[in-house]
Design a protein around this motif. Structure first.
Motif, PDB file in Angstrom:
ATOM      1  N   LYS A  97       1.399  -9.518  36.334  1.00 21.48           N
ATOM      2  CA  LYS A  97       2.533 -10.213  35.721  1.00 21.48           C
ATOM      3  C   LYS A  97       3.439 -10.673  36.851  1.00 21.48           C
ATOM      4  CE  LYS A  97       2.125  -7.811  31.308  1.00 21.48           C
ATOM      5  NZ  LYS A  97       2.770  -6.959  30.304  1.00 21.48           N
ATOM      6  N   LYS A  98       4.674 -10.223  36.885  1.00 26.91           N
ATOM      7  CA  LYS A  98       5.578 -10.637  37.967  1.00 26.91           C
ATOM      8  C   LYS A  98       5.851  -9.497  38.938  1.00 26.91           C
ATOM      9  CE  LYS A  98       7.897 -14.201  35.244  1.00 26.91           C
ATOM     10  NZ  LYS A  98       9.200 -14.727  34.746  1.00 26.91           N
ATOM     11  N   GLU A  99       5.133  -8.404  38.755  1.00 26.39           N
ATOM     12  CA  GLU A  99       5.387  -7.207  39.562  1.00 26.39           C
ATOM     13  C   GLU A  99       4.372  -7.098  40.700  1.00 26.39           C
ATOM     14  OE1 GLU A  99       5.870  -2.345  38.966  1.00 26.39           O
ATOM     15  OE2 GLU A  99       5.144  -3.604  37.322  1.00 26.39           O
ATOM     16  N   ILE A 100       4.840  -6.725  41.871  1.00 31.38           N
ATOM     17  CA  ILE A 100       3.979  -6.452  43.017  1.00 31.38           C
ATOM     18  C   ILE A 100       3.721  -4.958  43.090  1.00 31.38           C
ATOM     19  CG2 ILE A 100       3.735  -6.520  45.518  1.00 31.38           C
ATOM     20  CD1 ILE A 100       3.492  -9.249  44.277  1.00 31.38           C
ATOM     21  N   LEU A 101       2.447  -4.595  43.112  1.00 31.74           N
ATOM     22  CA  LEU A 101       2.052  -3.192  43.204  1.00 31.74           C
ATOM     23  C   LEU A 101       1.385  -2.943  44.547  1.00 31.74           C
ATOM     24  CD1 LEU A 101       0.304  -2.879  39.703  1.00 31.74           C
ATOM     25  CD2 LEU A 101       2.701  -2.367  40.232  1.00 31.74           C
ATOM     26  N   TYR A 102       1.652  -1.797  45.135  1.00 33.86           N
ATOM     27  CA  TYR A 102       0.974  -1.376  46.356  1.00 33.86           C
ATOM     28  C   TYR A 102       0.145  -0.141  46.032  1.00 33.86           C
ATOM     29  CZ  TYR A 102       3.923  -4.645  48.873  1.00 33.86           C
ATOM     30  OH  TYR A 102       4.547  -5.789  49.314  1.00 33.86           O
ATOM     31  N   ILE A 103      -1.107  -0.191  46.392  1.00 34.49           N
ATOM     32  CA  ILE A 103      -2.034   0.888  46.035  1.00 34.49           C
ATOM     33  C   ILE A 103      -2.620   1.497  47.300  1.00 34.49           C
ATOM     34  CG2 ILE A 103      -4.151   1.470  44.793  1.00 34.49           C
ATOM     35  CD1 ILE A 103      -3.532  -0.993  42.996  1.00 34.49           C
ATOM     36  N   GLN A 104      -2.443   2.770  47.434  1.00 31.73           N
ATOM     37  CA  GLN A 104      -2.959   3.513  48.582  1.00 31.73           C
ATOM     38  C   GLN A 104      -4.230   4.240  48.165  1.00 31.73           C
ATOM     39  OE1 GLN A 104      -0.192   6.324  50.221  1.00 31.73           O
ATOM     40  NE2 GLN A 104      -1.503   6.873  51.948  1.00 31.73           N
ATOM     41  N   ALA A 105      -5.285   4.113  48.943  1.00 31.21           N
ATOM     42  CA  ALA A 105      -6.565   4.733  48.593  1.00 31.21           C
ATOM     43  C   ALA A 105      -7.273   5.226  49.838  1.00 31.21           C
ATOM     44  CB  ALA A 105      -7.450   3.728  47.851  1.00 31.21           C
ATOM     45  N   GLY A 106      -8.248   6.089  49.611  1.00 31.84           N
ATOM     46  CA  GLY A 106      -9.052   6.577  50.731  1.00 31.84           C
ATOM     47  C   GLY A 106     -10.044   5.534  51.203  1.00 31.84           C
ATOM     48  N   VAL A 107     -10.486   4.680  50.283  1.00 34.97           N
ATOM     49  CA  VAL A 107     -11.436   3.620  50.610  1.00 34.97           C
ATOM     50  C   VAL A 107     -11.166   2.438  49.685  1.00 34.97           C
ATOM     51  CG1 VAL A 107     -13.246   4.509  49.066  1.00 34.97           C
ATOM     52  CG2 VAL A 107     -13.894   3.091  51.026  1.00 34.97           C
ATOM     53  N   TYR A 108     -11.338   1.230  50.229  1.00 34.41           N
ATOM     54  CA  TYR A 108     -11.051   0.004  49.485  1.00 34.41           C
ATOM     55  C   TYR A 108     -12.342  -0.819  49.369  1.00 34.41           C
ATOM     56  CZ  TYR A 108      -6.266   1.275  50.731  1.00 34.41           C
ATOM     57  OH  TYR A 108      -5.072   1.955  50.899  1.00 34.41           O
ATOM     58  N   ILE A 109     -12.666  -1.223  48.129  1.00 26.09           N
ATOM     59  CA  ILE A 109     -13.914  -1.920  47.867  1.00 26.09           C
ATOM     60  C   ILE A 109     -13.625  -3.324  47.348  1.00 26.09           C
ATOM     61  CG2 ILE A 109     -16.111  -1.878  46.640  1.00 26.09           C
ATOM     62  CD1 ILE A 109     -15.623   0.506  48.561  1.00 26.09           C
ATOM     63  N   GLY A 110     -14.238  -4.315  47.980  1.00 22.03           N
ATOM     64  CA  GLY A 110     -14.106  -5.695  47.542  1.00 22.03           C
ATOM     65  C   GLY A 110     -15.268  -6.100  46.660  1.00 22.03           C
ATOM     66  N   ALA A 111     -14.970  -6.293  45.369  1.00 20.98           N
ATOM     67  CA  ALA A 111     -15.975  -6.779  44.420  1.00 20.98           C
ATOM     68  C   ALA A 111     -15.424  -8.030  43.741  1.00 20.98           C
ATOM     69  CB  ALA A 111     -16.302  -5.693  43.389  1.00 20.98           C
ATOM     70  N   GLU A 112     -14.699  -8.845  44.527  1.00 22.21           N
ATOM     71  CA  GLU A 112     -13.947  -9.969  43.967  1.00 22.21           C
ATOM     72  C   GLU A 112     -14.802 -11.199  43.718  1.00 22.21           C
ATOM     73  OE1 GLU A 112     -11.526  -8.664  47.716  1.00 22.21           O
ATOM     74  OE2 GLU A 112     -13.633  -8.847  47.119  1.00 22.21           O
ATOM     75  N   GLY A 113     -16.019 -11.229  44.229  1.00 20.34           N
ATOM     76  CA  GLY A 113     -16.839 -12.420  44.084  1.00 20.34           C
ATOM     77  C   GLY A 113     -16.826 -13.256  45.343  1.00 20.34           C
ATOM     78  N   ARG A 114     -17.115 -14.544  45.177  1.00 16.43           N
ATOM     79  CA  ARG A 114     -17.312 -15.410  46.335  1.00 16.43           C
ATOM     80  C   ARG A 114     -16.053 -15.598  47.176  1.00 16.43           C
ATOM     81  NH1 ARG A 114     -21.315 -20.131  43.803  1.00 16.43           N
ATOM     82  NH2 ARG A 114     -23.013 -18.687  43.260  1.00 16.43           N
ATOM     83  N   SER A 115     -14.898 -15.557  46.550  1.00 18.92           N
ATOM     84  CA  SER A 115     -13.649 -15.642  47.296  1.00 18.92           C
ATOM     85  C   SER A 115     -13.086 -14.232  47.423  1.00 18.92           C
ATOM     86  CB  SER A 115     -12.655 -16.559  46.565  1.00 18.92           C
ATOM     87  OG  SER A 115     -11.433 -16.622  47.253  1.00 18.92           O
ATOM     88  N   SER A 116     -13.223 -13.641  48.592  1.00 17.80           N
ATOM     89  CA  SER A 116     -12.962 -12.210  48.746  1.00 17.80           C
ATOM     90  C   SER A 116     -11.940 -11.928  49.844  1.00 17.80           C
ATOM     91  CB  SER A 116     -14.269 -11.475  49.073  1.00 17.80           C
ATOM     92  OG  SER A 116     -14.034 -10.143  49.463  1.00 17.80           O
ATOM     93  N   PRO A 117     -10.713 -11.550  49.470  1.00 17.40           N
ATOM     94  CA  PRO A 117      -9.738 -11.129  50.480  1.00 17.40           C
ATOM     95  C   PRO A 117     -10.206  -9.917  51.283  1.00 17.40           C
ATOM     96  CG  PRO A 117      -8.633 -11.614  48.403  1.00 17.40           C
ATOM     97  CD  PRO A 117     -10.104 -11.624  48.130  1.00 17.40           C
ATOM     98  N   THR A 118     -10.984  -9.045  50.654  1.00 17.84           N
ATOM     99  CA  THR A 118     -11.494  -7.878  51.376  1.00 17.84           C
ATOM    100  C   THR A 118     -12.438  -8.320  52.484  1.00 17.84           C
ATOM    101  OG1 THR A 118     -11.394  -6.620  49.306  1.00 17.84           O
ATOM    102  CG2 THR A 118     -12.603  -5.622  51.140  1.00 17.84           C
ATOM    103  N   ARG A 119     -13.315  -9.258  52.168  1.00 15.84           N
ATOM    104  CA  ARG A 119     -14.238  -9.786  53.177  1.00 15.84           C
ATOM    105  C   ARG A 119     -13.454 -10.459  54.309  1.00 15.84           C
ATOM    106  NH1 ARG A 119     -17.502 -13.743  50.380  1.00 15.84           N
ATOM    107  NH2 ARG A 119     -15.889 -15.228  50.931  1.00 15.84           N
ATOM    108  N   ASP A 120     -12.411 -11.202  53.951  1.00 18.42           N
ATOM    109  CA  ASP A 120     -11.587 -11.858  54.965  1.00 18.42           C
ATOM    110  C   ASP A 120     -10.957 -10.828  55.896  1.00 18.42           C
ATOM    111  OD1 ASP A 120     -12.227 -14.244  53.766  1.00 18.42           O
ATOM    112  OD2 ASP A 120     -10.339 -14.414  52.654  1.00 18.42           O
ATOM    113  N   ALA A 121     -10.497  -9.711  55.331  1.00 16.94           N
ATOM    114  CA  ALA A 121      -9.854  -8.668  56.137  1.00 16.94           C
ATOM    115  C   ALA A 121     -10.848  -7.992  57.075  1.00 16.94           C
ATOM    116  CB  ALA A 121      -9.197  -7.630  55.227  1.00 16.94           C
ATOM    117  N   MET A 122     -12.129  -8.017  56.708  1.00 15.42           N
ATOM    118  CA  MET A 122     -13.163  -7.396  57.532  1.00 15.42           C
ATOM    119  C   MET A 122     -13.627  -8.305  58.663  1.00 15.42           C
ATOM    120  SD  MET A 122     -15.426  -5.654  54.463  1.00 15.42           S
ATOM    121  CE  MET A 122     -16.896  -5.605  55.478  1.00 15.42           C
ATOM    122  N   ASN A 123     -13.254  -9.592  58.608  1.00 14.82           N
ATOM    123  CA  ASN A 123     -13.596 -10.544  59.662  1.00 14.82           C
ATOM    124  C   ASN A 123     -15.102 -10.600  59.907  1.00 14.82           C
ATOM    125  OD1 ASN A 123     -12.977 -12.476  61.626  1.00 14.82           O
ATOM    126  ND2 ASN A 123     -12.934 -10.942  63.256  1.00 14.82           N
TER     127      ASN A 123
END
Length: 441
Positions: A150-176
């Motif tokens: 909605k209009k709220e920004i959430l920050y999520i802390q985790a032990g591991v982060y998984i990118g399953a976003e599809g072809r446009s993937s911010p996780t993949r971008d972060a992995m360079n």
């Protein structure tokens, strides 16, 4: 917000991973950008390995109840005749029953129904499964996942982060990562239309210049895939829907009535096939799966299956790390070591299948027809083809195999035994090799 595992993307792969983790008592947050069902076409064909995984997740009975089973693949070569039924010149049927497994069929299931079933399974473990609809993953900030809901920004802390976003993937971008891509000389038009109750078998119908894939769905529908030249979509639209009606009717008369249910080009989706594969699946405590890591040509129907199979291996590894108190970052290499070569193998298999239908020459069609028939005539080729696309194992084709398929060598008379196949079916130790290692690496 805090979780043990954060998953960006609530597609079939992300949901399969989340449901597996939650069932093992691992706290998972899954952020899905969509709020409701998507009308866009996505994978519907579930291969045998995926069915085995879904059974272990406890959802196979429901999946089967909402699907249409395909026990064989039919390849029909015809002469298209204007205003008349086609003339069949060859029909080859390849059967899943040749694979030594109880999962002796594939299954056509509406994509959104598969997602719904997996999401509901995850919600059975409500203490551990936290699903955020309408939540867009924006990337990482200060080591945390940044999500807008909605209009709220959430920050999520985790032990591991998984990118399953599809072809446009911010996780993949972060992995360079490095991405290698291939494009093709053809596109597809895909649309679901009504089918007669008697039309129950899937098949691919081809001429020297046409390709029509037909895959029955439940509720008397059929998914159709029509091949066109790259760049011809606009020209075909200008010819009007009558052009499409005519093409379908002359290739498969049984669908002459059903194809007229298409009343608007908006219901016909243009698919532009391409493939890519990343050079690494993880970095530190980040990992990617499914289309974030690889996209496969749709010819062999593997895309969604590869995502579920990624999720199975990755989920088992993450759950094991959680239960054994192991570091995620130190053990993610197992995920890449298991999945990357298998995906590479199926990417190549799908690419070769795509090339078979990429050239519009009569001499090429004759070669293709003989090559497909040879797969049926030679049991080693038959078994290898079906075992490989099933996802249940990997059995490489040899130079002898290709010589037989290319009509250079004679067909072998020997049948492949179930016992011989066992050497090439994936074992639990091959799927989850870290369980054999007490210390890992």
């Amino acid at each position: 917000m805090k979780a043990e595992v954060f998953i960006a993307g609530g597609g079939v792969g992300g949901l399969a991973l989340a449901a597996k983790l939650a069932s093992r008592g691992v706290h998972v947050i899954i952020a899905e950008q969509l709020k409701k069902e998507s009308p866009a076409y996505k994978g519907e064909l579930l291969q045998p390995k995926t069915l085995a995984i879904l059974e272990r997740l406890g959802v196979l009975d429901e999946i089967e109840a909402n699907g249409h089973a395909l026990d064989e693949l039919r390849f029909q070569e015809v002469h298209r005749r204007e205003g008349q039924p086609p003339e069949e010149i060859n029909l080859t049927e390849l059967s899943y029953s040749r694979v030594a497994t109880t999962y002796d069929h594939s299954l056509m299931v509406p994509h959104e129904k598969t997602k719904e079933i997996l999401r509901n399974k995850g919600m059975e473990y409500e203490e551990y499964f936290h699903y955020l609809p309408g939540a867009r993953f924006l990337g990482f900030e200060n080591g945390m996942a940044k999500v807008k809901q909605k209009k709220e920004i959430l920050y999520i802390q985790a032990g591991v982060y998984i990118g399953a976003e599809g072809r446009s993937s911010p996780t993949r971008d972060a992995m360079n990562v490095e991405v290698k891509r291939k494009d093709y000389n053809h596109h597809f038009l895909t649309v679901t239309i009504p089918r007669p109750e008697s039309f129950t078998k899937g098949k691919i119908i081809t001429t020297s210049s046409c390709f029509l894939g037909l895959f029955p769905l439940p509720d008397r529908e059929v998914r159709t895939v029509f091949l066109i030249k790259a760049g011809d979509y606009k020209k075909i639209k200008e010819l009007g829907l009558e052009h499409l009606y005519k093409a379908y009717s002359e290739l498969e008369p049984e669908l002459a009535e059903g194809v007229r249910a298409i009343q608007d080009w908006k219901t016909v989706q243009l698919m532009i096939p391409f493939t890519y594969h990343v050079d690494k699946y993880y970095s530190g405590n980040l990992a990617i799966l499914g289309d974030a890591a690889h996209t496969v040509h749709p010819m062999a129907g593997e895309g969604m299956n590869l995502a579920v199979q990624d999720a199975d291996v990755l989920g088992e590894l993450l759950a094991w790390c959680w239960e054994e108190g192991k570091s995620y970052a130190d053990h993610l290499h197992y995920y890449e070591e298991v999945r990357k070569p298998r995906v590479e193998f199926l990417l190549n298999l799908s690419h070769m299948s795509a090339l078979v239908y990429s050239f519009r020459y009569e001499w090429w069609r004759r070669f293709r027809m003989k090559a497909v028939q040879r797969i049926f005539d030679d049991d080693y080729l038959h078994v290898k083809q079906m075992l490989n696309i099933s996802g249940l194992g990997k059995w490489d084709f040899t130079f002898i195999d290709r010589g037989i398929q290319g009509n250079v060598l004679p067909v072998r008379k020997k049948k492949v035994s179930d016992q011989e196949q066992q050497h090439f079916l994936f074992s639990e130790a091959e799927d989850y090799p870290w369980k054999r290692s007490k210390k890992g690496r």
